[in-house]
Design an enzyme around this catalytic site. Structure first.
Site, PDB file in Angstrom:
ATOM      1  N   SER A  57     -14.034  17.197  51.113  1.00 29.57           N
ATOM      2  CA  SER A  57     -13.499  16.093  51.872  1.00 29.57           C
ATOM      3  C   SER A  57     -12.779  16.495  53.155  1.00 29.57           C
ATOM      4  O   SER A  57     -12.574  15.649  54.026  1.00 29.57           O
ATOM      5  CB  SER A  57     -12.542  15.289  50.992  1.00 29.57           C
ATOM      6  OG  SER A  57     -11.391  16.067  50.685  1.00 29.57           O
ATOM      7  N   LYS A  82      -4.886  17.323  58.145  1.00 31.80           N
ATOM      8  CA  LYS A  82      -5.754  16.375  57.445  1.00 31.80           C
ATOM      9  C   LYS A  82      -4.988  15.073  57.266  1.00 31.80           C
ATOM     10  O   LYS A  82      -3.780  15.087  56.990  1.00 31.80           O
ATOM     11  CB  LYS A  82      -6.147  16.969  56.093  1.00 31.80           C
ATOM     12  CG  LYS A  82      -7.157  16.153  55.301  1.00 31.80           C
ATOM     13  CD  LYS A  82      -7.580  16.882  54.016  1.00 31.80           C
ATOM     14  CE  LYS A  82      -8.602  16.079  53.212  1.00 31.80           C
ATOM     15  NZ  LYS A  82      -9.028  16.808  51.987  1.00 31.80           N
ATOM     16  N   SER A 115     -12.708  20.817  48.242  1.00 28.81           N
ATOM     17  CA  SER A 115     -12.605  20.103  49.516  1.00 28.81           C
ATOM     18  C   SER A 115     -12.126  20.930  50.702  1.00 28.81           C
ATOM     19  O   SER A 115     -12.200  20.467  51.838  1.00 28.81           O
ATOM     20  CB  SER A 115     -11.694  18.876  49.367  1.00 28.81           C
ATOM     21  OG  SER A 115     -12.396  17.842  48.730  1.00 28.81           O
TER      22      SER A 115
END
Lengths: 486, 480
Positions: free
Chosen positions: A151, A76, A175
């Site tokens: 997210s 990420k 997330s």
């Protein structure tokens, strides 16, 4: 080879079915074909990946294979990666090449993992749909008109779309779990303090936790093994021995008590999601688990408490992005105030600005007691609720998300509805507990996820319950039809 | 009715730790800009603080030295504001739960009276970097070397009534923190900085509106800044005006001050507990171990110096205020076999030289052993006090030990009665006129004239004549 799980890839590499270079090249090819559609990656590190794969093959040839030797992963874009852009999904850091590796990144590299690139995400991890990214929305591989969740939407979409066999994510209010549910992958948020936060760009420090996302619980066990453990560089990282997660995967759950919190099955819950969740319970019962009804009365307060605490911490954490040392700086500032105002106004997107304002307000003089302190009290109540529940059961189970993947743009202008997407996941972060989302079927061609919540440092048990379920089901093996080579 | 001044201080003390409070970067002063700022000090995204336990121990030592309550659980908080030399956009400090609670410091004034200044609390915090305004042609440079240097901020109650008291307190604090070794005490490098809160009122009235004059880094500036502010406030009030609550900046070069910001522009710092740091927990055992490791404190040392060495209060106060001075004194006194003479030399000749060269006693070229030897030679009559100053000078220049210098330069006092008698006879013979005048004079005049003959004797011996013997001989021969 791209339809194999991480665990299977590990075995295949060990057997010499193919090399790390061949495997890495296959995923890079897959990224070239589909990232244009999915937008799962912000940055693809093709050259470094191939070089790392060669180095990995050489290590294996010398008999020095690590735990994740030769396995491609996607990080990420919230994790700092040395000399590689670390944008956090924001224009603010569009030009920021981190000068160091996050502990998670370094540990996985040390274990032999190969970084394919950096995945797309909501800006500074603030969002539940991946639509707040400066780099544009990620599309759900199961229906490209829909969101992947957020997210860690890029990570979930990359794994679901076979653009990576595994990915790292971070979870502040859901997330990892919510996008895992919406994209049909398995994702684990570990106990707060299990995985180091060093090098993970902070959103809400007391809630943020890194974790693995992959096809199966066994894959997540493998990844967590490499990620977890004490780190001198993070004071909140707990000095607690790391369980042998892979060894915990016996598949045996006989005698296990599963608690079903009534608050996770409200009357207005989508009946199809409730049914899918109950179906999971039946499978686990068949494998020897018992079920108990429990109650978490304070969980109803988790969304409002979260939307005080997380923005409050964020408003302070994001103060360092001031245009002075790194990141976006406005052109020709007239003076210091102008530099601050314009750099931050231009560099941050709407949702980030909204949360900075909310957090600033919650901490301001005269409001602190009413908002921040009160939210902290709610947090203690929630922790106590879970503590009581775990006196009656071993794990808790419920839906991960109250809804399926929704259409892109459908909630963009309604932040509060968007915030409710995390209604089942947020309480876990407030309590600091570990929780996992696993694929539990499909509704109208869209994946459904079920959440398992464990006691502190009980990741091994959570993974074993999910593994047991995955021994019995095939939901986690389904692949969306993206076309192209396989 | 007369005006009364009320003064409270906030003192920033830089802790003498090797590394910063939340990072492993060095705290050494004077390095190239930004060469001692690591990723954490620069507030790189993703970095996290880890507390330096030595800073915590130093804060506890301070608390114990002032008899304060040590809070076994203290909490770091974030004080949020934007400034270019504050890289994170917040300062990590303590507010609700500081590490050191209430304590007391006793100060002694020049007239010998004492006063107790209550300490409200002392907390740990990190220093900011520095903005550099020179050499950047309309831009500002940022040096983050100082960012993250550990500080304790000591906050007093408004217990001081005069500038003299405030300075006495500041000196006492300096003596304390240097004695227990938690601060190098180097004011010129900003190791101690004082913020002074001043208000005035008519005796018996409630407290007046106060102003805060920030960042005073010498005792002299502090005294002047307070005097200036007291005058300003009294003038304002006597002219019918009111004092505004404001922060003021003092300029030592021009002895002027100006308002920097008023209460209205005050920031809302939005304090909240820092989620990156755990609360600081200190056990009873840790506290006791630190208490046991404390050296003798200045007050105890002062009392011992007056009691055991018979030093006057004033001398004992000055010497005990510095650990280096105290250590030097005790060694010199032992070598000399005379504590009072050792103290006299230290506070006289030695202090003058140290002040002139702006160095501390720790860097004195005359060691305690040398000073002791010098005093011995005065006491055993080898040299006179006057010659001793010459020997001290030579020793300061690095020309060897007092004994070597006396030997090499032939400075031994002439105490041989036969030799001195010859000299005195010569002087009487050569100065018949003066001898006649002396003999004719009354006792009062004779006293004045006597010095002339002594001077002649000293001149003839280049100062080496034993003054007592010369006196006796002259008395005898002139009266004949």
């Amino acid at each position: 080879m791209i339809d194999l799980t991480l665990t299977e890839l590990k075995d295949a590499l060990a057997r010499g079915d193919f090399s790390a270079r061949e495997l890495t090249a296959a995923y890079l090819q897959r990224i070239r074909e589909h990232n244009g559609t999915l937008n799962a990656y912000i940055t693809v590190t093709e050259e470094q990946a191939l070089a790392a794969a060669d180095a990995s093959d050489a290590r294996r040839a010398r008999g020095e294979a690590g735990l994740l030797e030769g396995l491609p992963v996607a990080h990420k874009d919230i994790f700092c990666t040395r000399d590689v852009r670390t944008s956090c999904g924001s224009l603010m850091l569009d030009t920021f090449n981190a000068p160091y590796d996050a502990t998670v990144v370094a540990r996985m590299a040390d274990a032999g993992a190969i970084m394919l690139g950096k995945t797309n995400m909501d800006e500074f991890a603030m969002g539940s749909s991946n639509e707040t990214s400066y780099y544009g929305p990620v599309r759900n591989p199961w229906d490209t008109a829909r969101v992947p969740g957020g997210s860690s939407g890029g990570a979930a979409a990359a794994v679901a779309g076979r653009l990576a066999p595994a990915a790292t994510g971070t979870d502040t209010g859901g997330s990892i779990r919510q996008p895992a549910a919406l994209c049909g992958v398995t994702g684990l948020k570990p106990t707060y303090g299990r995985v180091s936060r060093w090098g993970m760009i902070a959103f809400a420090s007391s809630l943020d936790q890194a974790g693995p996302m992959a096809h199966t619980a066994a894959d997540c066990a493998l990844l967590l093994q490499a990620m977890a453990g004490h780190d001198d560089k993070d004071s909140t990282c707990v000095n607690e021995p790391v369980t042998d997660y892979c060894a915990a995967l016996s598949g045996d759950i006989s005698g296990l008590t599963i608690g079903l919190p009534e608050e996770f099955f409200p009357d207005d819950l989508d009946g199809r999601i409730a049914d899918a969740t109950q179906a999971v319970v039946r499978v686990l019962e068949q494998r020897g688990a018992r079920v108990a009804k429990v109650s978490l009365p304070s969980v109803a307060l988790s969304v409002p408490a979260y939307y005080v605490i997380a923005p409050a911490e964020a408003s302070s954490n994001l103060s360092r992005f001031d245009g002075v040392r790194y990141g976006h700086r406005c052109d020709d500032p007239a003076d210091l105030m102008d530099l601050y105002k314009r750099s931050r106004s231009e560099g941050f997107g709407e949702e980030v600005k909204r949360r900075i304002l909310v957090g600033t307000y919650a901490l301001s003089h005269g409001y602190y007691d009413a908002y921040y302190l009160r939210a902290q009290k709610v947090r203690r109540l929630i922790r106590d609720d879970f503590k009581r529940a775990f006196e009656q059961c071993d794990v808790l189970l419920g839906p991960t998300s109250p809804e399926l993947a929704f259409a892109l743009g459908s909630k963009k202008d309604d932040p509060v509805t968007m915030y409710m997407a995390d209604v089942f996941t947020i309480a876990v972060n407030l309590a600091g507990l570990p929780a996992l989302s696993m694929p539990a079927g499909f509704i109208d061609g869209l994946p459904v996820g079920v959440q398992l919540i464990g006691n502190y440092f009980d990741e091994g048990r959570l993974l074993n319950v999910a593994h047991s379920y995955q021994q019995e089901t095939e939901w986690h093996r389904q692949a969306p039809a993206l076309g192209g080579t396989a | 009715m007369s005006w009364e001044t009320v003064i409270g201080l906030e003192v920033h003390v830089q802790l003498a730790t090797r590394t910063k409070i939340f990072s492993g970067a060095s705290t050494a002063f004077g390095a190239e800009p930004n060469s001692q700022a690591c990723l954490i000090d620069m507030a790189m995204p993703g970095t996290l603080p880890v507390v330096n336990h030595e800073a915590i121990r130093n804060a506890v030592r301070f608390g114990l030295a002032i008899g304060a309550k040590i809070n076994q659980r203290s909490v770091f908080e974030r004080k949020n504001y934007f400034y270019p030399d504050l890289p994170k956009g917040y300062q990590t400090t303590q507010l609700e739960a500081p590490i050191v609670g209430a304590g007391e410091v006793e100060i002694r004034l020049e007239d010998g009276s004492t006063r107790t200044v209550r300490i409200h609390h002392a907390h740990l915090e990190e220093d900011a970097g520095k903005s550099l305004h020179e050499d950047f042609h309309g831009m500002t440079g940022i040096d983050l070397n100082r960012a993250g240097t550990p500080l304790i901020e000591i906050v007093t109650e408004p217990d001081m009534r005069t500038a003299e008291e405030a300075v006495a307190f500041a000196r006492k604090l300096h003596a304390l923190v240097t004695s227990i070794g938690i601060c190098d005490g180097d004011m010129s490098q900003g190791s101690m900085r004082f913020d002074v809160n001043v208000s005035v009122r008519k005796s018996g009235d409630p407290l007046g509106t106060r102003t805060e004059t920030k960042n005073l880094n010498s005792f002299r500036f502090m005294e002047k800044a307070i005097a200036l502010e007291i005058r300003r406030q009294i003038d304002l009030l006597e002219d019918g005006g009111t004092v505004q609550q404001e922060t003021r900046l003092y300029n030592g070069d021009s002895n002027t001050a100006r308002a920097m910001r008023t209460k209205e522009d005050a920031n809302d710092y939005r304090y909240f507990p820092c989620p990156d740091l755990l609360p600081v927990e200190i056990t009873e055992d840790d506290i006791e171990a630190l208490r046991a490791s404390l050296p003798e404190l200045p007050d105890a040392r002062r009392d011992r110096f007056t009691r055991d060495f018979g030093l006057p209060d004033y001398d004992a106060e000055i010497i005990s205020a510095s650990r280096d001075m105290s250590d030097y004194f005790e060694q010199a006194a032992e070598h000399a076999g005379d504590a009072k003479l050792a103290a006299n030399w230290m506070l006289g000749e030695m202090s003058a030289r140290l002040n002139a060269e702006e160095i501390g006693i720790g860097k004195s070229p005359v060691s305690a052993a040398h000073l002791g030897q010098l005093i011995q030679r005065i006491k055993d009559g080898t040299i006179s006090s006057k010659i001793a100053k010459q020997v001290f000078d030579a020793c300061w220049q690095g020309n060897g030990s007092p004994d070597e210098i006396i030997e090499r330069e032939g400075l031994k006092q002439v105490s041989d009665t036969g030799e001195l008698e010859k000299i005195v006879d010569g002087i009487i013979a050569d100065n018949a006129e003066q001898v006649a005048a002396f003999k004719a004079a009354d006792e009062k005049k004779q006293k004045k004239m006597f010095g002339f003959f002594v001077g002649q004797a000293m001149k003839a011996t280049q100062g080496k004549a034993n003054p007592q013997q010369i006196n006796q001989l002259l008395q005898k021969k002139l009266q004949d």
